[in-house]
Design an enzyme around this catalytic site. Structure first.
Site, short mmCIF file in Angstrom:
data_model
loop_
_atom_site.label_atom_id
_atom_site.label_comp_id
_atom_site.label_asym_id
_atom_site.label_seq_id
_atom_site.Cartn_x
_atom_site.Cartn_y
_atom_site.Cartn_z
N ALA A 29 -33.98 -40.11 -27.00
CA ALA A 29 -33.95 -39.88 -25.56
C ALA A 29 -32.63 -39.22 -25.21
O ALA A 29 -31.69 -39.21 -26.01
CB ALA A 29 -34.11 -41.21 -24.82
N TYR A 30 -32.57 -38.70 -24.02
CA TYR A 30 -31.39 -37.97 -23.56
C TYR A 30 -30.70 -38.76 -22.45
O TYR A 30 -31.34 -39.18 -21.50
CB TYR A 30 -31.79 -36.57 -23.10
CG TYR A 30 -32.17 -35.73 -24.30
CD1 TYR A 30 -31.26 -34.86 -24.87
CD2 TYR A 30 -33.42 -35.87 -24.91
CE1 TYR A 30 -31.58 -34.13 -26.00
CE2 TYR A 30 -33.75 -35.15 -26.04
CZ TYR A 30 -32.82 -34.29 -26.58
OH TYR A 30 -33.13 -33.59 -27.71
#
Length: 162
Positions: A29-30
Site C-alpha cells: 500500500a502507499y
C-alpha cells in the site's frame, strides 16, 4: 541510491507457469503518493516488510530507496494507507538471461496479470517471451501506485476484455 529500470507488459496466456522458479505473496500500500514520488509499504509472505521511496516522473527509470522495517510497523502503516491495499502473488521466471516477475493479482484486482522485467540499462533489449501481451510501460493505469490510489478495477478489467 539504486535506479529502477523496468518494462511492463500484460500477460497473454499461461505458458509461463511451468517455468516458475519462485513465488512470493505480497500485500502493499502507499502511505504517500504524488505524480513524481511515492512511499510504499510492502509485506512479503507475512514474514518481512519494507518501506520503499521512489522518486522520478519517468515510467522507465526512477530512483529507488528500500529499507527493511519491523512487521508491526508495516501493519500499522498499511492500516493508514491511501486507497486500496494491493494483494498479489509474484512469480519469477528466467528467460534469455533476464528475470521476469509475473504479478497475479488477487483481491480488488483479481484477474489482472502483469509481467515486469528489470534491466541494468535503459537501452537493454531483452528477448520477449511468447506469453507476453501488450506492453504497458508508461501507461499509468498499470503502475502499482495508480492501482492502489485510484479505483481502476472496472476500467482495467474492461480493457483486458477488449
Amino acid at each position: 541510491m539504486a535506479k529502477e529500470i523496468e518494462r511492463k507488459f500484460l500477460v497473454a496466456h499461461e505458458e509461463w507457469r511451468d517455468k516458475v522458479t519462485s513465488s512470493r505473496s505480497f500485500r502493499q500500500a502507499y502511505v504517500a503518493s504524488m505524480d513524481d514520488r511515492s512511499v510504499r509499504v510492502r509485506i512479503v509472505d507475512d514474514r518481512k516488510a519494507t518501506l520503499t521511496i521512489k522518486i522520478g516522473a519517468s515510467a522507465l527509470v526512477r530512483d529507488e530507496y528500500e529499507y527493511a522495517i519491523p512487521l508491526t510497523d508495516a501493519d500499522e502503516l498499511m492500516a493508514s494507507a491511501l486507497g486500496i491495499v494491493i494483494e498479489k502473488t509474484r512469480h519469477t521466471v528466467e528467460h534469455a538471461g533476464f528475470t521476469w516477475e509475473i504479478d497475479v493479482f488477487q483481491g480488488h484486482y483479481a484477474g489482472l496479470v502483469v509481467a515486469e522485467v528489470e534491466m541494468d540499462d535503459e537501452n537493454a533489449q531483452p528477448a520477449l517471451p511468447e506469453w507476453l501481451g501488450q506492453e504497458v510501460t508508461g501507461d499509468h493505469r498499470f503502475s502499482n501506485q495508480s492501482l492502489a490510489t485510484q479505483n481502476l478495477r472496472k476500467e482495467l478489467l474492461n480493457a483486458l476484455q477488449d
